[in-house]
Design an enzyme around this catalytic site. Structure first.
Site, PDB file in Angstrom:
ATOM      1  N   ASP A   1       0.832  -1.195   0.000  1.00  0.00           N
ATOM      2  CA  ASP A   1       0.000   0.000   0.000  1.00  0.00           C
ATOM      3  C   ASP A   1       0.866   1.243   0.000  1.00  0.00           C
ATOM      4  OD1 ASP A   1      -1.159   0.081   3.493  1.00  0.00           O
ATOM      5  OD2 ASP A   1       0.804   0.487   2.613  1.00  0.00           O
TER       6      ASP A   1
ATOM      7  N   ASN B   1      -3.888  12.558   0.906  1.00  0.00           N
ATOM      8  CA  ASN B   1      -5.274  12.970   0.637  1.00  0.00           C
ATOM      9  C   ASN B   1      -5.635  14.242   1.382  1.00  0.00           C
ATOM     10  OD1 ASN B   1      -6.485  11.344  -1.279  1.00  0.00           O
ATOM     11  ND2 ASN B   1      -7.076   9.771   0.173  1.00  0.00           N
TER      12      ASN B   1
ATOM     13  N   HIS C   1      -8.597  14.541  -2.541  1.00  0.00           N
ATOM     14  CA  HIS C   1      -8.889  13.182  -2.988  1.00  0.00           C
ATOM     15  C   HIS C   1      -8.670  13.009  -4.489  1.00  0.00           C
ATOM     16  CE1 HIS C   1     -10.430  11.630   0.824  1.00  0.00           C
ATOM     17  NE2 HIS C   1     -10.974  12.822   1.005  1.00  0.00           N
TER      18      HIS C   1
ATOM     19  N   ASP D   1      -6.656   9.956  -5.931  1.00  0.00           N
ATOM     20  CA  ASP D   1      -7.167   9.047  -6.957  1.00  0.00           C
ATOM     21  C   ASP D   1      -6.199   8.943  -8.127  1.00  0.00           C
ATOM     22  OD1 ASP D   1      -9.416   8.578  -5.473  1.00  0.00           O
ATOM     23  OD2 ASP D   1     -10.748   9.839  -6.670  1.00  0.00           O
TER      24      ASP D   1
ATOM     25  N   GLU E   1      -6.013   2.141  -0.397  1.00  0.00           N
ATOM     26  CA  GLU E   1      -4.715   2.319  -1.058  1.00  0.00           C
ATOM     27  C   GLU E   1      -3.910   1.028  -1.076  1.00  0.00           C
ATOM     28  OE1 GLU E   1      -3.976   3.567   3.289  1.00  0.00           O
ATOM     29  OE2 GLU E   1      -5.634   3.461   1.848  1.00  0.00           O
TER      30      GLU E   1
END
Length: 242
Positions: free
Chosen positions: A110, A118, A123, A127, A153
């Site tokens: 991750d 974030n 966000h 993304d 993630e």
């Protein structure tokens, strides 16, 4: 809507148009002379229209079912298969590996400090990082291996017919590529270095079932984070020691 078009001597094409796109083509050889082609088509037109409509409806339904199936097993953000498909795939591969005395490797990874990324950059940027990472993972694997978005993630790689050395080498390759090649120039502002932590485990050395293997890889991932992040850890607890 049905489109009927004479194509050449002795043939006619019937194209069923569904929602503005061609669903398929039925090619009919009438066996008639060129001069009698129009009459031959006219005599059979109602039957061919009925046939084309039924076939078009069946094909459209099959396509819709496949589209819905893909939506159920794919992550819309990254284009990778999702956790549901991961579990299906692992069950199949573990069953095959057990029958053929083969190995299956799992790498869990991750994004380090993703919540902070974030919170700081929004966000949309988060993304974008996940989309780029998904593409990078796909490019790093062999054709027979698979990348999945496990959730949030976190990602999972399933590596077939491998050993501990090759599995760790691949995990390290992925770690380096993320750190060096993730194209941050795509983002509207500098977000600093993106890194990942990775944990690896292998069937049958660390577990002999799906959930045990995922847990072993996940525990190795958290060990990598505990050791400082941006590194690879290999599962240390063999199945025979459990």
């Amino acid at each position: 809507m049905l489109k009927v078009e004479q194509y050449k001597w002795g043939q006619a094409f019937f194209e069923n148009l569904a929602e503005g796109t061609v669903t398929g083509v039925i090619k009919v050889n009438s066996g008639a002379a060129e001069a009698d082609m129009d009459q031959a088509v006219a005599e059979r037109k109602s039957l061919l229209i009925t046939m084309a409509e039924q076939v078009a409806m069946a094909v459209t339904n099959l396509r819709l079912r496949e589209q819905l199936r893909q939506q159920a097993i794919k992550d819309p953000l990254t284009g990778l298969y999702n956790r549901r498909r991961l579990e299906e795939t692992l069950l199949e591969e573990l069953s095959w590996a057990e029958r053929h005395d083969e190995t299956v490797g799992v790498i869990m990874l991750d994004v380090d400090h993703f919540k902070q990324l974030n919170d700081t950059h929004g966000h949309e940027t988060g993304d974008a990082v996940l989309r780029e990472l998904g593409g990078l993972l796909n490019r790093s694997l062999r054709r027979e291996d698979r990348a999945f978005r496990y959730g949030g993630e976190e990602f999972t790689l399933v590596i077939l017919k491998t050993n501990a050395e090759r599995l760790c080498r691949l995990a390290e390759l992925v770690r380096v590529r993320v750190e060096e090649e993730l194209n941050l120039s795509l983002f509207t502002e500098s977000i600093g270095k993106v890194t990942v932590s990775l944990g690896a485990a292998q069937f049958p050395d660390h577990a002999r079932d799906l959930h045990g293997l995922l847990q072993a890889a996940d525990e190795a991932l958290y060990l990598a984070k505990h050791r400082g992040r941006n590194r690879v850890a290999f599962a240390a607890k063999a199945a025979s020691e459990e």
